[in-house]
Design a protein around this motif. Sequence first.
Motif, PDB file in Angstrom:
ATOM      1  N   LYS A  82       5.098  -1.148   6.994  1.00  0.00           N
ATOM      2  CA  LYS A  82       3.773  -0.618   7.329  1.00  0.00           C
ATOM      3  C   LYS A  82       3.881   0.614   8.217  1.00  0.00           C
ATOM      4  O   LYS A  82       3.077   1.540   8.113  1.00  0.00           O
ATOM      5  N   LYS A  83       4.899   0.629   9.068  1.00  0.00           N
ATOM      6  CA  LYS A  83       5.071   1.751   9.997  1.00  0.00           C
ATOM      7  C   LYS A  83       5.756   2.938   9.331  1.00  0.00           C
ATOM      8  O   LYS A  83       5.360   4.091   9.523  1.00  0.00           O
ATOM      9  N   HIS A  84       6.773   2.671   8.490  1.00  0.00           N
ATOM     10  CA  HIS A  84       7.633   3.746   8.014  1.00  0.00           C
ATOM     11  C   HIS A  84       7.520   4.026   6.516  1.00  0.00           C
ATOM     12  O   HIS A  84       7.985   5.073   6.066  1.00  0.00           O
ATOM     13  N   LYS A  85       6.947   3.113   5.752  1.00  0.00           N
ATOM     14  CA  LYS A  85       6.759   3.348   4.308  1.00  0.00           C
ATOM     15  C   LYS A  85       5.327   2.976   3.904  1.00  0.00           C
ATOM     16  O   LYS A  85       5.121   2.195   2.964  1.00  0.00           O
ATOM     17  N   PRO A  86       4.320   3.511   4.606  1.00  0.00           N
ATOM     18  CA  PRO A  86       2.938   3.088   4.327  1.00  0.00           C
ATOM     19  C   PRO A  86       2.491   3.404   2.907  1.00  0.00           C
ATOM     20  O   PRO A  86       1.649   2.706   2.349  1.00  0.00           O
ATOM     21  N   GLU A  87       3.069   4.445   2.302  1.00  0.00           N
ATOM     22  CA  GLU A  87       2.674   4.814   0.941  1.00  0.00           C
ATOM     23  C   GLU A  87       3.066   3.753  -0.074  1.00  0.00           C
ATOM     24  O   GLU A  87       2.469   3.672  -1.156  1.00  0.00           O
ATOM     25  N   LEU A  88       4.057   2.931   0.244  1.00  0.00           N
ATOM     26  CA  LEU A  88       4.479   1.874  -0.674  1.00  0.00           C
ATOM     27  C   LEU A  88       3.652   0.602  -0.525  1.00  0.00           C
ATOM     28  O   LEU A  88       3.490  -0.158  -1.482  1.00  0.00           O
ATOM     29  N   ILE A  89       3.129   0.382   0.653  1.00  0.00           N
ATOM     30  CA  ILE A  89       2.559  -0.930   0.962  1.00  0.00           C
ATOM     31  C   ILE A  89       1.056  -0.914   1.201  1.00  0.00           C
ATOM     32  O   ILE A  89       0.408  -1.955   1.292  1.00  0.00           O
ATOM     33  N   SER A  90       0.461   0.273   1.292  1.00  0.00           N
ATOM     34  CA  SER A  90      -0.953   0.377   1.679  1.00  0.00           C
ATOM     35  C   SER A  90      -1.902  -0.262   0.669  1.00  0.00           C
ATOM     36  O   SER A  90      -3.003  -0.684   1.027  1.00  0.00           O
ATOM     37  N   ALA A  91      -1.520  -0.342  -0.598  1.00  0.00           N
ATOM     38  CA  ALA A  91      -2.409  -0.898  -1.630  1.00  0.00           C
ATOM     39  C   ALA A  91      -2.401  -2.426  -1.650  1.00  0.00           C
ATOM     40  O   ALA A  91      -3.164  -3.032  -2.409  1.00  0.00           O
TER      41      ALA A  91
END
Length: 755
Positions: free
Chosen positions: A268-277
């Motif tokens: 969530k902190k460092h790869k938000p583009e992968l997990i935001s959905a």
Amino acid sequence: MEKGSFLSFIEHLSPVAALNAKKMEELLYEDSASAIVKSRLFLEEILNEVFNMERIEAPYVSTLYERISYLSKEGIIKRDTQKLFDTIRITGNKAAHAGDFEDLTQAIGLHKVMYEVALWFYELYSQEKVNIPPYEQPKPSKNGFSSQEQIDEIIQKKLIALMEERGERAITPKEELTNDGEEILVKDLPDSKSYLLRELRRLSDSAQEAIENANAFSHFKKYMHVDRKIQKDLEYILEKNKHDDLGKLILLCGSVGDGKSHLLAYLKKHKPELISAYEIHNDATESFSPDMDAMETLAEVLKGFSDQQATNSNKRVILAINMGVLHNFITDDHGDQTYNELSKFVDNSDLFSQNVTTHYSEDSFDLLSFGDYHPFEITSDGPQSQFFLSILNNIFKDSNENPFHLAFKEDQNNGIHTMLHENFEFMKNPFVQKQVVDLIIQTLIRDKMVISARAFLNFIADILIPDTLSSYYSLTEFDRLELNTPNLLFNRMERSPILKAMGEKDPIHQRSSHIDQLIINLNTYTDYDKVFDQYIESDKAKQWLEPFKRQDNFEGHSFSQLVEVVIRLAYLTNESFSKQVIEQNYLNYVKYLYAFNAGEKSKIRDFYEEMKQAIFKWNGTPKKEYIYINNPGEKFRIAQLLNFKPTYKHLNFNTQNVLESFKATIHLRYHDGNGNDQVDLEIDYPLYNLLTKVQQGYCPNKKDKEDAIKFVEFMDRIMGYGKKKDELLVQFPVDERSYKLKRDDFGDFVFEKES
């Protein structure tokens, strides 16, 4: 002696000893070396009185060393008391003969040791019953010093001067900031408080940082983060699903404390583009409302993936869930909502089987099993752990990005140096770190313990932080041995399950000719320089042993403590010595573990042969291929012919040199010769260790059989392959007669004597 003077409560037992104690206290801040000599005279008088009161007639026992040794051998003084005596004697000798002796802090330490000696003397020999005043640190009687703050300032200045002489003082580091403008080391403590202690306590279970939250990821956690294969696999799944419009469920399965929350917080902190959905549910055991139990909460989370809604749902969920909760959910009845497809997916993944399941995908479902991502790897040279070593590197590396390193330097500049700082320096040694990790891996394999990253960090804090945080220079030589990392590692069994396991692996308990030789050397050499140079490969460790170079310093309990410390230090610092003393059964087991996962068929064959011998010797065997079927206490023994065949076709091999995913037990399979009736056996280290002893002639007792219940059940099944319906061997142990009962060519039984 006026009332209230130092150790006045022993004046009626030994006026001379009490007078020497008073003079020692008066000289403490004026002439510390002379004060230490007075402490030695105090001890001599105490021992004179002990010999008189015990009516000991030993004219040949004259020196202080000889008297202490005599009392120890006769059992008049115990281990702790002898260490007090030896501390005063050794420090007194150094003060009398060394011109540059570092004496002030040592003298203050001896002041307390004298109090403890006097207390022991009074409790053992005094007939009076008075309240002994609690110990108080001595105050200077001249030069206007009166407050504790002034005393502390004197000592602090002396410590800083000593550290500068030893080259231990550093230039104050500049303020280091993170990319977010956050200080790496927040400097907000009083001058007398330790920054290193504060930072290392953040590793403890009780620290705020130990509480994982999937929605928070501090700078400290970012620094301590170590990439793992499961993280890379999860990132791969998220990347693969990023352009897919269908609903997706990702199950992160594991147990408490295995890092699920940490991993989600990191992404969530460092790869938000992968997990935001994705909707993230980190603890399915928590209810959305007080009226919902765990299963109802989970049904609400997963209703978009029920059989009724899955085809129309585009919901995306990451569910971090314990395996037991998942098993209960897919086997429970959920009324109108059914989860047959999800249940089928979990079954197909082999999550609850003996097979290795790291990552499994099927349609809209993905599963990652933390239980099969081991924190260590196995190789042909033995196990290793890049994960645990990387964590240690983060803690001990010299880097201005390392808050622990900055804290250590800040304490140096403030004149703060305790055994905590000594232990921190000792653990900087790369081989020491490797040995600590090897012990952790042994615990994982031998004790089948689950050690999470959180538990490992707490363990590191436990072996660094001693119970006493007094200045290093005020500690006695024996205190330094008691509070160093090797002792904390092996002698704190009550503190945690990991440390209990470490205590059981203490090298002082190993039976080894190499350890025996080390003990012989310590008993026979008059100068230990050669012994320490041969066995100890750490400058810091040699510094701790410096006061004990000469054999005539002590013996008895004190000598035993030295032997224990030297063995532990040799094990932790000397690669050659540690390889020679490690348990051979463990080395063999990890060799075979790699062979069964990597497909080394020659070693697999050897292991099957070893286990065949153990199977026959478990019940006992009168001759090759025969095994007893009745108890040894009966008048005659009966054995049957037993034939069984091994197979390795059930094994899945990984041909890589370093195996990250593997089966952590050895899986054997046998059949009756036709390949139809098969029986499996899982061998972990405890069972292997037991069966190895059985091969060597050990007869398993009732407790062994209770502990190895799965092997007992295996034996019941494998005995079914026997030919007892066609042939039996009958033995009469008294006169060593043997008969064979078998069917002849016409199906009748024949009873004939064996030659």
